[in-house]
Design an enzyme around this catalytic site. Structure first.
Site, short mmCIF file in Angstrom:
data_model
loop_
_atom_site.label_atom_id
_atom_site.label_comp_id
_atom_site.label_asym_id
_atom_site.label_seq_id
_atom_site.Cartn_x
_atom_site.Cartn_y
_atom_site.Cartn_z
N HIS A 150 0.85 -1.19 0.00
CA HIS A 150 0.00 0.00 0.00
C HIS A 150 0.88 1.23 0.00
O HIS A 150 2.11 1.13 0.16
CB HIS A 150 -0.96 -0.01 1.19
N ASP B 81 5.91 4.59 4.95
CA ASP B 81 6.89 3.64 5.47
C ASP B 81 6.97 2.37 4.63
O ASP B 81 7.85 1.52 4.86
CB ASP B 81 6.59 3.30 6.94
N HIS B 82 6.08 2.22 3.66
CA HIS B 82 6.08 1.04 2.80
C HIS B 82 6.48 1.34 1.36
O HIS B 82 6.56 0.42 0.55
CB HIS B 82 4.69 0.39 2.81
#
Length: 312
Positions: free
Chosen positions: A63, A67-68
């Site tokens: 997603h 932080d991803h």
């Protein structure tokens, strides 16, 4: 020589800490390299871990929370700078197409055409990925989110005792494997099923930011290795539900329900330190009795060997 291992590049959740980088996980599998959720700093973490842009064949984003995915620009530009020549497929939620395009072209650089987008939508998406199949299923998070799973096809394991008993030796074994049956000098016919047993393929799943949901349980079903977020302990379960995350206890429930062989906990809130790791394991143990790893940056976790290979 085949390598099947998880290279942990980062283990923090929203905020990196002194000891935990933002997310980043490279699953190396017989020449394929699945880079999951490259957060900020992933390019440098790859250097510390001894892996390179040439090891990456897939970029899989669950997603588009920062932080991803904030490491995507650096990884993309490193793929271009290092002149990677093989195709690199990029899987990501289709609803985040605008974010993908921004990240993919975040700054001026000498671009590359080896990166192929593979946007994900719907309840189930599958792609061939070298020796395995890559599957995506939706998770439950405030923004569109998908988890991923890698599956090796099943095969057959030869049984030395049966081969010897039926007089199948040397080059005859290879012929039996290729053709499925073999006529012996005495005229009798031996089939592959006579001298072998089914061998399930190995598998791994990657479940990031989500509440308990059908997709998380389906992705974890029967896998050898489950990498899963455990952002909070149960004392913060209300916050976990509010923000679309799992507690360690819930991660344990998913692993137990799926019969997972090795559970890797990660994506820890910055409120916890490494001293809290035993508390996460204690919560998992309320439901799950298998192997548990509390991930740390730059750790390597091998995919468990098949039970037959381990002597079982």
């Amino acid at each position: 020589m085949s390598v099947r291992e998880l290279v942990v590049l980062g283990t923090s959740s929203a905020v990196p800490t002194r000891h935990r980088n933002h997310n980043g996980y490279l699953l190396r599998w017989d020449g394929e390299g699945f880079l999951f959720d490259p957060g900020e700093g992933t390019q440098r973490q790859m250097l510390h871990a001894g892996v390179s842009a040439h090891d990456v064949t897939w970029i899989c984003v669950t997603h588009f929370h920062g932080d991803h995915c904030l490491g995507v620009p650096g990884v993309v530009q490193r793929i271009a700078r290092d002149k990677v020549t093989h195709e690199v497929r990029a899987a990501y939620p289709a609803g985040g197409e605008t974010y993908w395009r921004r990240l993919r072209n975040a700054s001026a650089f000498a671009d590359t055409d080896v990166i192929t987008p593979r946007p994900v939508s719907g309840e189930l998406t599958r792609w061939p990925a070298g020796p395995v199949t890559l599957t995506a299923r939706p998770l439950s998070h405030p923004v569109q989110s998908y988890g991923y799973r890698v599956d090796e096809p099943g095969g057959r394991r030869m049984l030395p005792g049966e081969l010897e008993r039926r007089g199948v030796r040397g080059p005859m074994i290879g012929e039996l494997q290729r053709r499925g049956s073999l006529t012996l000098p005495d005229g009798s016919v031996v089939t592959l099923e006579d001298c072998s047993a089914p061998r399930p393929g190995q598998s791994a799943a990657f479940v990031m930011d989500t509440r308990l949901c059908d997709g998380a349980f389906a992705l974890a079903e029967g896998v050898d290795l489950l990498v899963i977020e455990s952002t909070f302990l149960s004392g913060e379960s209300v916050m976990a539900a509010q923000y679309g995350h799992l507690t360690a206890a819930q991660a344990g429930r998913i692993a137990a329900a799926g019969g997972v062989r090795c559970l890797v906990l990660t994506h820890f809130s910055e409120r916890y330190t490494t001293a809290d790791e035993p508390r996460f394991v204690d919560e998992v143990r309320k439901a799950y009795s298998g192997e548990v790893v509390t991930a740390r940056d730059l750790m390597r976790v091998p995919v468990p060997k098949r039970s037959a290979e381990a002597g079982g």
